[in-house]
Write a protein that holds these residues in place. Sequence first.
Motif, PDB file in Angstrom:
ATOM      1  N   PHE A 297       0.826  -1.201   0.000  1.00  0.00           N
ATOM      2  CA  PHE A 297       0.000   0.000   0.000  1.00  0.00           C
ATOM      3  C   PHE A 297       0.867   1.260   0.000  1.00  0.00           C
ATOM      4  O   PHE A 297       0.492   2.280  -0.589  1.00  0.00           O
ATOM      5  N   ALA A 298       2.015   1.197   0.656  1.00  0.00           N
ATOM      6  CA  ALA A 298       2.925   2.354   0.651  1.00  0.00           C
ATOM      7  C   ALA A 298       3.394   2.639  -0.766  1.00  0.00           C
ATOM      8  O   ALA A 298       3.479   3.815  -1.180  1.00  0.00           O
ATOM      9  N   TYR A 299       3.703   1.606  -1.518  1.00  0.00           N
ATOM     10  CA  TYR A 299       4.114   1.809  -2.910  1.00  0.00           C
ATOM     11  C   TYR A 299       2.958   2.350  -3.750  1.00  0.00           C
ATOM     12  O   TYR A 299       3.151   3.204  -4.622  1.00  0.00           O
ATOM     13  N   VAL A 300       1.746   1.838  -3.520  1.00  0.00           N
ATOM     14  CA  VAL A 300       0.590   2.324  -4.260  1.00  0.00           C
ATOM     15  C   VAL A 300       0.360   3.807  -3.963  1.00  0.00           C
ATOM     16  O   VAL A 300       0.111   4.607  -4.886  1.00  0.00           O
ATOM     17  N   LEU A 301       0.433   4.189  -2.704  1.00  0.00           N
ATOM     18  CA  LEU A 301       0.239   5.586  -2.326  1.00  0.00           C
ATOM     19  C   LEU A 301       1.294   6.474  -2.980  1.00  0.00           C
ATOM     20  O   LEU A 301       0.979   7.539  -3.533  1.00  0.00           O
ATOM     21  N   ARG A 302       2.549   6.051  -2.921  1.00  0.00           N
ATOM     22  CA  ARG A 302       3.618   6.855  -3.508  1.00  0.00           C
ATOM     23  C   ARG A 302       3.415   7.020  -5.013  1.00  0.00           C
ATOM     24  O   ARG A 302       3.530   8.131  -5.549  1.00  0.00           O
ATOM     25  N   GLU A 303       3.119   5.930  -5.709  1.00  0.00           N
ATOM     26  CA  GLU A 303       2.938   5.998  -7.152  1.00  0.00           C
ATOM     27  C   GLU A 303       1.716   6.828  -7.516  1.00  0.00           C
ATOM     28  O   GLU A 303       1.742   7.634  -8.461  1.00  0.00           O
ATOM     29  N   GLY A 304       0.619   6.633  -6.762  1.00  0.00           N
ATOM     30  CA  GLY A 304      -0.594   7.385  -7.064  1.00  0.00           C
ATOM     31  C   GLY A 304      -0.416   8.878  -6.864  1.00  0.00           C
ATOM     32  O   GLY A 304      -0.811   9.675  -7.728  1.00  0.00           O
ATOM     33  N   VAL A 305       0.183   9.284  -5.764  1.00  0.00           N
ATOM     34  CA  VAL A 305       0.395  10.707  -5.498  1.00  0.00           C
ATOM     35  C   VAL A 305       1.372  11.298  -6.514  1.00  0.00           C
ATOM     36  O   VAL A 305       1.189  12.425  -6.994  1.00  0.00           O
ATOM     37  N   THR A 306       2.412  10.537  -6.858  1.00  0.00           N
ATOM     38  CA  THR A 306       3.372  11.025  -7.851  1.00  0.00           C
ATOM     39  C   THR A 306       2.681  11.324  -9.173  1.00  0.00           C
ATOM     40  O   THR A 306       2.928  12.366  -9.799  1.00  0.00           O
ATOM     41  N   ASN A 307       1.795  10.458  -9.597  1.00  0.00           N
ATOM     42  CA  ASN A 307       1.120  10.671 -10.877  1.00  0.00           C
ATOM     43  C   ASN A 307       0.058  11.753 -10.796  1.00  0.00           C
ATOM     44  O   ASN A 307      -0.207  12.425 -11.788  1.00  0.00           O
ATOM     45  N   VAL A 308      -0.545  11.933  -9.645  1.00  0.00           N
ATOM     46  CA  VAL A 308      -1.459  13.064  -9.479  1.00  0.00           C
ATOM     47  C   VAL A 308      -0.701  14.373  -9.672  1.00  0.00           C
ATOM     48  O   VAL A 308      -1.164  15.291 -10.361  1.00  0.00           O
ATOM     49  N   ILE A 309       0.475  14.476  -9.070  1.00  0.00           N
ATOM     50  CA  ILE A 309       1.275  15.694  -9.185  1.00  0.00           C
ATOM     51  C   ILE A 309       1.768  15.894 -10.611  1.00  0.00           C
ATOM     52  O   ILE A 309       1.734  17.000 -11.152  1.00  0.00           O
ATOM     53  N   ARG A 310       2.195  14.844 -11.256  1.00  0.00           N
ATOM     54  CA  ARG A 310       2.849  14.972 -12.554  1.00  0.00           C
ATOM     55  C   ARG A 310       1.873  15.086 -13.714  1.00  0.00           C
ATOM     56  O   ARG A 310       2.159  15.761 -14.708  1.00  0.00           O
ATOM     57  N   HIS A 311       0.729  14.428 -13.625  1.00  0.00           N
ATOM     58  CA  HIS A 311      -0.086  14.259 -14.824  1.00  0.00           C
ATOM     59  C   HIS A 311      -1.537  14.724 -14.707  1.00  0.00           C
ATOM     60  O   HIS A 311      -2.194  14.840 -15.734  1.00  0.00           O
ATOM     61  N   SER A 312      -2.056  14.937 -13.521  1.00  0.00           N
ATOM     62  CA  SER A 312      -3.508  15.094 -13.416  1.00  0.00           C
ATOM     63  C   SER A 312      -3.993  16.515 -13.638  1.00  0.00           C
ATOM     64  O   SER A 312      -5.106  16.720 -14.109  1.00  0.00           O
ATOM     65  N   GLY A 313      -3.196  17.528 -13.263  1.00  0.00           N
ATOM     66  CA  GLY A 313      -3.693  18.900 -13.271  1.00  0.00           C
ATOM     67  C   GLY A 313      -4.773  19.108 -12.232  1.00  0.00           C
ATOM     68  O   GLY A 313      -5.631  19.991 -12.378  1.00  0.00           O
ATOM     69  N   ALA A 314      -4.770  18.315 -11.163  1.00  0.00           N
ATOM     70  CA  ALA A 314      -5.812  18.368 -10.143  1.00  0.00           C
ATOM     71  C   ALA A 314      -5.551  19.491  -9.148  1.00  0.00           C
ATOM     72  O   ALA A 314      -4.428  19.976  -8.987  1.00  0.00           O
ATOM     73  N   THR A 315      -6.626  19.875  -8.456  1.00  0.00           N
ATOM     74  CA  THR A 315      -6.507  20.823  -7.335  1.00  0.00           C
ATOM     75  C   THR A 315      -6.761  20.143  -6.002  1.00  0.00           C
ATOM     76  O   THR A 315      -6.540  20.746  -4.950  1.00  0.00           O
ATOM     77  N   ARG A 316      -7.242  18.902  -6.050  1.00  0.00           N
ATOM     78  CA  ARG A 316      -7.520  18.172  -4.815  1.00  0.00           C
ATOM     79  C   ARG A 316      -7.174  16.710  -5.004  1.00  0.00           C
ATOM     80  O   ARG A 316      -7.418  16.127  -6.068  1.00  0.00           O
ATOM     81  N   CYS A 317      -6.590  16.123  -3.987  1.00  0.00           N
ATOM     82  CA  CYS A 317      -6.271  14.692  -3.994  1.00  0.00           C
ATOM     83  C   CYS A 317      -6.736  14.096  -2.683  1.00  0.00           C
ATOM     84  O   CYS A 317      -6.394  14.600  -1.597  1.00  0.00           O
ATOM     85  N   GLU A 318      -7.494  13.031  -2.783  1.00  0.00           N
ATOM     86  CA  GLU A 318      -8.043  12.379  -1.594  1.00  0.00           C
ATOM     87  C   GLU A 318      -7.536  10.947  -1.530  1.00  0.00           C
ATOM     88  O   GLU A 318      -7.547  10.218  -2.523  1.00  0.00           O
ATOM     89  N   VAL A 319      -7.089  10.558  -0.350  1.00  0.00           N
ATOM     90  CA  VAL A 319      -6.630   9.190  -0.105  1.00  0.00           C
ATOM     91  C   VAL A 319      -7.579   8.554   0.897  1.00  0.00           C
ATOM     92  O   VAL A 319      -7.772   9.071   2.006  1.00  0.00           O
TER      93      VAL A 319
END
Length: 388
Positions: A297-319
């Motif tokens: 799960f730690a790897y999933v969280l790291r990868e997911g947050v990394t891609n949100v920052i790099r690719h999503s253009g989002a203003t909010r991220c929820e875990v």
Amino acid sequence: MGEQGVWGRSAWPVWNPARPGSRSARVRGVVVLSLFLLWPLWEILRPEAGGLDAAVGAVLPLYGAGWLIAMTAGPRLPPRRRILLVGMLFALAFVAALLRGGPLYLGHAGLFSFALAAAAWLFPALWAVLLGLGIGTAQALVQWATPGPIHWNLMGGLFPAVVIPVAVVLLIRFVVQLGQAREEIAALAAAAERDRLARDLHDVLGHSLTTITVKTALARRVLESGGDPERALAELRDVERLSREAHGEVRLTVSGRRRPSLAAELAGARAALRAAGISPILPPSADHVPAELAEPFAYVLREGVTNVIRHSGATRCEVLLGDDWLEVRDNGTGQDTGEDTGQEMAGHYAAKPGNGLSGLAERLRAVGGRVEAGPLPAGGFRLRASRA
């Protein structure tokens, strides 16, 4: 070997191609094999057998050449040609035996033993054993049915003439097979280690470099806008700290001793999202997650947050975090945020899963879990990991 193992009917031995070597080494191998032919040739040519005649002299060179081909090039032949080659050896041995001593000589001709050795080298092991039993039985029946007294000295030579070549060659086959298995295991272990290293370095460096890039860009914007220098210095100090941590993580990854912490990844995700201007909504703790799921799960969280920052253009991220599941959601549009580092996820990140998603799937499979990734109906993207 074949699908059913060394004793299966389809277990035609397939040896690895010989490693490139010098011509002298190959010549030495042929010479050594040729020396083994001295015994059956002596059985044919010894003075007690009556010497050499023209018929036998024509058969022996063909037999010797056929046996050398069977033992050297035979393992590279298809099954049908192997059968033809071994059949030719038995036919030549039969002709030589009849020419030298008639039916009685069939039980004493060393040529049959060498033909059996070739069969044990080229055929499935069970075939070789059954062929040896059949040849031995046929020779005994010929000895028994031949008019006149039974030649017990010839009958006594049947057992070693059949058992020894088959047993010795099969033993050699087992040794060769074990050596090949060790080489294959070593190659698979090396490939697995390369895959692990590539996957772990991707996970470690992708997140660390993304966070470093975001914080460096934030410090630059603060300084360019004439903002608070202390804030810029604080971001740069974080960059320095993250660089040192990434260096240590790379060393631990290479040595295989890195064990990520889900709690630490939550804290790192909060800092990275804030630095990127994305509002983080994270669970307060991860203490309820089972120990065997915390690391993947730690790897999933790291990868997911990394891609949100790099690719999503989002203003909010929820875990969202449960006992046996984790979700990373964003409200982005899939637009890259500036750094062209390659798209890793499915859905609006890429047409196909990339290294990141494939690596996560491997980690989750190891604990009986799975990874799902795709767009949300109301917009944004979801990455979910759960125990199946």
